[in-house]
Design a protein around this motif. Structure first.
Motif, short mmCIF file in Angstrom:
data_model
loop_
_atom_site.label_atom_id
_atom_site.label_comp_id
_atom_site.label_asym_id
_atom_site.label_seq_id
_atom_site.Cartn_x
_atom_site.Cartn_y
_atom_site.Cartn_z
N LEU A 73 0.83 -1.20 0.00
CA LEU A 73 0.00 0.00 0.00
C LEU A 73 0.87 1.25 0.00
CD1 LEU A 73 -2.72 -0.96 2.66
CD2 LEU A 73 -3.01 -0.83 0.18
N PRO A 74 0.34 2.37 -0.49
CA PRO A 74 1.06 3.64 -0.38
C PRO A 74 1.25 4.02 1.08
CG PRO A 74 -0.73 3.80 -1.98
CD PRO A 74 -0.90 2.49 -1.28
N PRO A 75 2.27 4.80 1.40
CA PRO A 75 2.51 5.18 2.80
C PRO A 75 1.32 5.85 3.46
CG PRO A 75 4.39 5.76 1.44
CD PRO A 75 3.32 5.33 0.50
N ALA A 76 0.57 6.65 2.71
CA ALA A 76 -0.58 7.34 3.29
C ALA A 76 -1.62 6.35 3.79
CB ALA A 76 -1.20 8.30 2.28
N LEU A 77 -1.88 5.29 3.02
CA LEU A 77 -2.88 4.32 3.44
C LEU A 77 -2.37 3.45 4.58
CD1 LEU A 77 -4.41 3.16 0.03
CD2 LEU A 77 -5.26 4.87 1.64
N ARG A 78 -1.09 3.12 4.57
CA ARG A 78 -0.54 2.30 5.66
C ARG A 78 -0.63 3.03 6.99
NH1 ARG A 78 3.96 1.16 2.18
NH2 ARG A 78 5.29 2.39 3.57
N ILE A 79 -0.18 4.27 7.00
CA ILE A 79 -0.20 5.03 8.26
C ILE A 79 -1.64 5.37 8.64
CG2 ILE A 79 0.57 7.15 9.36
CD1 ILE A 79 3.04 7.06 7.64
N SER A 80 -2.50 5.57 7.65
CA SER A 80 -3.90 5.86 7.95
C SER A 80 -4.57 4.69 8.65
CB SER A 80 -4.65 6.21 6.66
OG SER A 80 -4.14 7.40 6.09
N ARG A 81 -4.23 3.47 8.26
CA ARG A 81 -4.77 2.31 8.96
C ARG A 81 -4.43 2.34 10.43
NH1 ARG A 81 -4.00 -3.48 5.89
NH2 ARG A 81 -5.35 -3.11 4.07
N LEU A 82 -3.15 2.56 10.71
CA LEU A 82 -2.70 2.56 12.10
C LEU A 82 -3.35 3.69 12.90
CD1 LEU A 82 1.10 1.83 11.50
CD2 LEU A 82 -0.72 0.21 12.07
N LEU A 83 -3.39 4.88 12.33
CA LEU A 83 -3.95 6.02 13.05
C LEU A 83 -5.45 5.87 13.27
CD1 LEU A 83 -2.03 9.05 11.49
CD2 LEU A 83 -1.71 8.02 13.73
N MET A 84 -6.17 5.34 12.31
CA MET A 84 -7.61 5.18 12.47
C MET A 84 -7.92 4.12 13.52
SD MET A 84 -9.07 7.46 10.70
CE MET A 84 -10.76 6.88 10.93
N CYS A 85 -7.16 3.03 13.54
CA CYS A 85 -7.35 2.02 14.60
C CYS A 85 -7.01 2.61 15.96
CB CYS A 85 -6.49 0.79 14.31
SG CYS A 85 -7.00 -0.15 12.86
N LEU A 86 -5.97 3.42 16.02
CA LEU A 86 -5.62 4.09 17.27
C LEU A 86 -6.73 5.05 17.70
CD1 LEU A 86 -3.55 4.78 19.50
CD2 LEU A 86 -2.59 6.48 17.93
N SER A 87 -7.29 5.76 16.74
CA SER A 87 -8.37 6.69 17.06
C SER A 87 -9.59 5.95 17.60
CB SER A 87 -8.76 7.47 15.80
OG SER A 87 -9.90 8.26 16.02
#
Length: 224
Positions: A73-87
């Motif tokens: 995945l692009p970096p934006a989608l990878r980090i977005s997964r982690l941040l959204m689960c954290l949220s």
């Protein structure tokens, strides 16, 4: 008057917190972060989310396929997964902490200082959850805008556009941040001051020769 405002702020903050947390969870898992309309085949609409890509056909048939690899995945989608689960986790934790600190809640009713700290901690956690939601949604939206206006890509190539989850994520982040601010501000009015002693407990006074009031000592010695 202050107590009424405090209760309203806490109730409003909890409602916004629950609404923001539910919206954030929906944003995390729906495949509607990006939309793509093919000019060659207008009967199909492609949608992309953090976990899968779907094709919506005119007949109402939806076909979805999960992303092949997380690392692909692009970096934006990878980090977005982690941040959204954290949220999502922080939003749930913040709701639980804030609910324990509400004035009408039975737990810790005899410990006002602890309830105030729980409410303040819940507000801080909810505010952090709001930032954790706004950051990935805004990052993906920013990359979408850059790709849409990229002049190096031929005009015949379809461009991804904002999906419904983008606007839902912005709303969720705003709700969580506003809830945290309301709950944190409601703790300022919970500070109690020591009430003055009642009149019956005040030390007795005597009227002096000049009309001044002097406290009557309990064990004063008689002066002859």
């Amino acid at each position: 008057m202050a107590g009424s405002w405090r209760v309203k702020a806490q109730v409003g903050g909890m409602l916004l917190a629950l609404l923001g947390w539910v919206s954030s969870c929906v944003t995390t898992f729906v495949p509607l972060w990006k939309n793509l309309n093919l000019e060659l085949n207008e009967l199909e609409v492609w949608t992309m989310g953090l976990w899968q890509v779907c094709i919506v056909r005119e007949e109402g048939v939806v076909e979805c396929q999960a992303h092949s690899s997380f690392l692909a995945l692009p970096p934006a989608l990878r980090i977005s997964r982690l941040l959204m689960c954290l949220s999502n986790g922080l939003g749930l934790l913040g709701c639980l902490l804030a609910a324990s600190g509400l004035e009408g809640w039975r737990p810790c009713q005899d410990k006002p200082v602890l309830k105030r700290r729980l409410l303040l901690a819940g507000g801080a956690v909810l505010g952090t959850a709001g930032m954790a939601t706004l950051a990935p949604v805004s990052w993906v939206a920013y990359n979408t805008v850059l790709d849409f206006w990229d002049n190096t890509v031929p005009d015949i190539v379809p461009r991804w556009e904002f999906g419904e989850a983008t606007f839902l994520g912005w709303s969720a982040g705003a709700f969580l941040a506003a809830a945290g601010l309301l709950l944190a501000c409601s703790t300022r009015a919970t500070r109690t001051t020591t009430p003055p002693a009642p009149a019956c407990c005040q030390p007795p006074t005597t009227l002096g020769p000049a009309g001044d009031h002097h406290p009557h000592p309990k064990n004063a010695d008689l002066v002859i």
